[in-house]
Design a protein around this motif. Sequence first.
Motif, short mmCIF file in Angstrom:
data_model
loop_
_atom_site.label_atom_id
_atom_site.label_comp_id
_atom_site.label_asym_id
_atom_site.label_seq_id
_atom_site.Cartn_x
_atom_site.Cartn_y
_atom_site.Cartn_z
N PRO A 180 0.84 -1.21 0.00
CA PRO A 180 0.00 0.00 0.00
C PRO A 180 0.87 1.26 0.00
N SER A 181 0.42 2.28 -0.73
CA SER A 181 1.22 3.53 -0.74
C SER A 181 0.40 4.70 -0.18
N GLY A 182 -0.65 4.40 0.60
CA GLY A 182 -1.43 5.45 1.27
C GLY A 182 -2.56 5.96 0.40
N GLY A 183 -3.64 6.41 1.05
CA GLY A 183 -4.77 7.00 0.31
C GLY A 183 -5.51 6.00 -0.56
N GLY A 184 -5.58 4.72 -0.14
CA GLY A 184 -6.31 3.72 -0.92
C GLY A 184 -5.60 3.32 -2.21
N ARG A 185 -4.29 3.65 -2.29
CA ARG A 185 -3.53 3.29 -3.51
C ARG A 185 -2.51 2.20 -3.19
N GLN A 186 -2.10 1.51 -4.25
CA GLN A 186 -1.08 0.47 -4.09
C GLN A 186 0.10 0.76 -5.01
N ARG A 187 1.27 0.36 -4.57
CA ARG A 187 2.47 0.47 -5.40
C ARG A 187 2.87 -0.93 -5.85
N LEU A 188 2.85 -1.15 -7.17
CA LEU A 188 3.21 -2.45 -7.73
C LEU A 188 4.58 -2.33 -8.40
N ILE A 189 5.46 -3.27 -8.15
CA ILE A 189 6.80 -3.25 -8.78
C ILE A 189 6.96 -4.52 -9.62
N PHE A 190 7.28 -4.32 -10.90
CA PHE A 190 7.43 -5.44 -11.83
C PHE A 190 8.81 -5.39 -12.49
N TYR A 191 9.26 -6.54 -13.00
CA TYR A 191 10.34 -6.59 -13.99
C TYR A 191 9.68 -7.02 -15.30
N VAL A 192 9.71 -6.13 -16.30
CA VAL A 192 9.02 -6.39 -17.57
C VAL A 192 10.00 -6.23 -18.72
N PRO A 193 9.97 -7.15 -19.72
CA PRO A 193 10.82 -6.95 -20.90
C PRO A 193 10.44 -5.64 -21.59
N THR A 194 11.43 -4.91 -22.10
CA THR A 194 11.16 -3.63 -22.78
C THR A 194 10.15 -3.83 -23.92
N ARG A 195 10.23 -4.98 -24.60
CA ARG A 195 9.28 -5.27 -25.70
C ARG A 195 7.85 -5.18 -25.21
N GLY A 196 7.61 -5.70 -23.99
CA GLY A 196 6.25 -5.75 -23.46
C GLY A 196 5.70 -4.38 -23.08
N LEU A 197 6.59 -3.39 -22.94
CA LEU A 197 6.13 -2.05 -22.52
C LEU A 197 5.83 -1.14 -23.70
N ILE A 198 6.21 -1.57 -24.92
CA ILE A 198 5.94 -0.71 -26.09
C ILE A 198 4.42 -0.60 -26.24
N GLY A 199 3.91 0.62 -26.15
CA GLY A 199 2.48 0.84 -26.33
C GLY A 199 1.63 0.56 -25.11
N TYR A 200 2.26 0.29 -23.95
CA TYR A 200 1.45 -0.06 -22.78
C TYR A 200 0.88 1.15 -22.05
N GLN A 201 1.55 2.32 -22.16
CA GLN A 201 1.14 3.50 -21.39
C GLN A 201 -0.35 3.84 -21.63
N GLY A 202 -0.75 3.88 -22.91
CA GLY A 202 -2.15 4.23 -23.23
C GLY A 202 -3.12 3.21 -22.68
N GLU A 203 -2.76 1.92 -22.78
CA GLU A 203 -3.63 0.84 -22.28
C GLU A 203 -3.78 0.93 -20.77
N LEU A 204 -2.69 1.28 -20.09
CA LEU A 204 -2.71 1.40 -18.62
C LEU A 204 -3.70 2.49 -18.20
N LEU A 205 -3.62 3.64 -18.89
CA LEU A 205 -4.51 4.76 -18.53
C LEU A 205 -5.97 4.38 -18.78
N THR A 206 -6.24 3.61 -19.84
CA THR A 206 -7.62 3.17 -20.12
C THR A 206 -8.08 2.21 -19.03
N ASP A 207 -7.23 1.24 -18.67
CA ASP A 207 -7.62 0.23 -17.66
C ASP A 207 -7.86 0.83 -16.29
N THR A 208 -7.17 1.94 -15.97
CA THR A 208 -7.26 2.49 -14.60
C THR A 208 -7.98 3.83 -14.59
#
Length: 609
Positions: A431-459
């Motif tokens: 938990p990072s306070g205020g009902g939020r959570q901090r998630l830490i991942f190790y992700v291949p750079t390939r998997g992050l291409i184009g993920y920013q927009g999808e993340l904002l839609t999902d959350t």
Amino acid sequence: MDLRNIAIIAHVDHGKTTLIDVLLKQSGSFRDNQRVAERAMDSNDLERERGITILAKVTSIHWKDARINIVDTPGHADFGGEVERILNMVDGAIVLVDAAEGPMPQTKFVVSKALKIGLRPIVAINKIDKPEERHVEVVNEVFDLFANLDATEEQLDFPILYGSAKQGWMALDPHGPRENMAPLFDLVLKHFNPPKAEGGPFRMLATTIEADPFLGRILTGRVSNGIVKPNMAIKALSRDGKVIEQGRISKVLGFRGLERTPIDEGTAGDIIAISGLTKATVADTICDMSVTEALEAQPIDPPTLTMTFRINDGPFAGQEGDKVQSRVIRERLLREAEGNVALRIGETPDADAFEVSGRGELQLGILIETMRREGFELTVSRPRVVFDIDPATGQRLEPVEEVIIDVDEEHSGAVVSKLSERRGELIDMRPSGGGRQRLIFYVPTRGLIGYQGELLTDTRGTAIMNRLFHNYSPYKGEIQGRRAGVLISNSTGEAVAYALWNLEDRGPMMIDPQMKVYPGMIVGEHTRENDLEVNVIKGKQLTNIRAAGKDEAVRLTPPIKMPLEKALAYIQDDELVEVTPKSIRLRKRYLDPNERKRMERAASAANAG
């Protein structure tokens, strides 16, 4: 004069540039009636628009009887190459940390570089006026970070300041006095030593470069030894001590407030800029004619992403931009690589295409946007990761990034499942306070291409993602790409609203009516997995017999807008983004449908073989 050289280092958006604004104002660098833009150090248009620092810059202020040279550094991991070089120029660093967020990936990156070269930082806890501030925990987190990065006992004994750059105060105690920045100035003079002035002839390591329309090439760095004066004969040495060129200094410039002013001489320890050389670049040693040994330059972390920049060979080439030839594009890219050491330019078998490798999508996106504004037309491919080979086992290695996502608890499940699909590995969840959570991942750079927009839609736009290169590790396997096919125009002309309306059941459109299209241009997304050729310029067949009812009104769904970064992440390997000063279009690499089919067959045969 008593002198200090310091850098302000922090994660993106923790308040570096705002802090420098306040330091300049309170040290009397501006006249009382002088108009100064907010975030005065972010001087180029893209920095102002995006609210981020892209280029490192130097300013200088007077406090009591001392002059303090301050370097403002970028906070985004894609521009980490700037920070790595800059730390060679300074004798101390102020690590700025947000009182609510605590140390973030870029804080870790820049602090590790600063500790490695032996700097003893001051820690400033900023934004203490936030209602969600938690300065006690943040100080502990900073201490743990220093300890994990193998800081020495001297470095672990760091002084701490608390304050709010926005409100214009810093103090040794979180409760104040909330008056001004004097405690910070005084601590800088007390904690950091003046630069060591070594004897011997003039030597300086060039750390940044820029082109000036009047003075030509300007190299900035810190004078290591001796004195430099205008009209002095000098030479430039490469890292291995080879002479690159010889010449004379036309101007020596010192930093005074936000201005660069000509000075009569630069002395050892001072940060200065010189002009007069035509070939010397970043990491070269500028020195007196008698010097034979080059200064040691910090090695720069390798690039992790690469893209192909090509000429625009579409039917509309040259209609909106005036710089379209491969020769002009090549010169511009090589000029960029001179000043940006984190960027690499490579030739390809095709004379009209160039491989450009950098730290991340944002860095390459900023370069494309800058070129576009300068009048360039070009086509660019989808970003690809730079693989490495393990010399011991011969195994293929790929770059992996540490990703920290702060998200509301209700959306954390969606984030974990999406990143698992992209071969991500969940390392920590807290938990990072205020009902939020901090998630830490190790992700291949390939998997992050184009993920920013999808993340904002999902959350629903509430997540904050930060990423940092972690290491190279064995190839993690295939990652599912875009599942949908695309709608491709089969004719040249202007799109007609009636045709777009009739095609809406095939999938969402990406173009507006009256937009010019050509064969091979992508005009929408198909609802199925295959690509489909469509006619978007076909008008309604009109007759002179009126229908009993009124004509059906054409009501179009608004099209999907594709800004540059989104377009780069969206395209597949057989597609390109066409970038001109006025437009961003998506197209197939091969515009002719017969050639496209031939290439598809060849590719599938190669994969089967």
